[in-house]
Design an enzyme around this catalytic site. Sequence first.
Site, mmCIF file in Angstrom:
data_model
loop_
_atom_site.group_PDB
_atom_site.id
_atom_site.type_symbol
_atom_site.label_atom_id
_atom_site.label_comp_id
_atom_site.label_asym_id
_atom_site.label_seq_id
_atom_site.Cartn_x
_atom_site.Cartn_y
_atom_site.Cartn_z
ATOM 1 N NE ARG A 64 -3.670 3.319 -6.606
ATOM 2 C CZ ARG A 64 -3.258 2.141 -7.010
ATOM 3 N NH1 ARG A 64 -3.333 1.116 -6.216
ATOM 4 N NH2 ARG A 64 -2.747 1.976 -8.192
ATOM 5 C CG MET A 65 -0.709 9.685 -7.909
ATOM 6 S SD MET A 65 0.624 9.017 -6.920
ATOM 7 C CE MET A 65 1.893 10.199 -7.221
#
Length: 195
Positions: free
Chosen positions: A71-72
């Site tokens: 998700r980064m």
Amino acid sequence: FKAPRRGQWLRLRPLSSLGCAGARLAADSARSLRPAAGIGNERETLSVPETTMSNSESLSVVILAAGRGTRMKNDRPKVLHEMAGRSLIGHVLAAGRTLNAESCVVVLGAGMDEVAAAVAREAPEASIVVQNPPQGTGHALQVASPALPSSGTVLVLYGDTPLLTPATLKALVDCRHADDAAVAVLGMRPPDPAG
């Protein structure tokens, strides 16, 4: 397999309900967090009395850091992102080190050589084990198990939780010992969950 009735095997209670002095300390330190310098208000310095782990049981720390952090939206492992001049996992390792644990085991995923190098720099005494393939938290602890002493307290931390203070970690361990609990779980309820 027959599912246990609620509370039959494990009774979980909020840390603040344990009645030990450390529980209030943990709750107070969680409420006093402020944004770090450079992103709003100056971080409040927390003056906390030293807590002691009076139990003679050995303490081991396991840090779970096998996740990829997809998700980064970049290729860097999540635990290597920096906050206040140190990697997320560096903050967790530093907090764990203050507990004078008998052992520290860091669980990584396969191919996380960059994280392994960072752990070796920050905490050369830590053992690194590889969870391949990653199959969840329970499996990560199973992978870490051979590197742990056969008895004692195990404190499980996540490699991406840099705001846990040493005082909060000591309070959690002290409360587990004071209540002679099999498990103690630390959580928090923010005053405004929306932000």
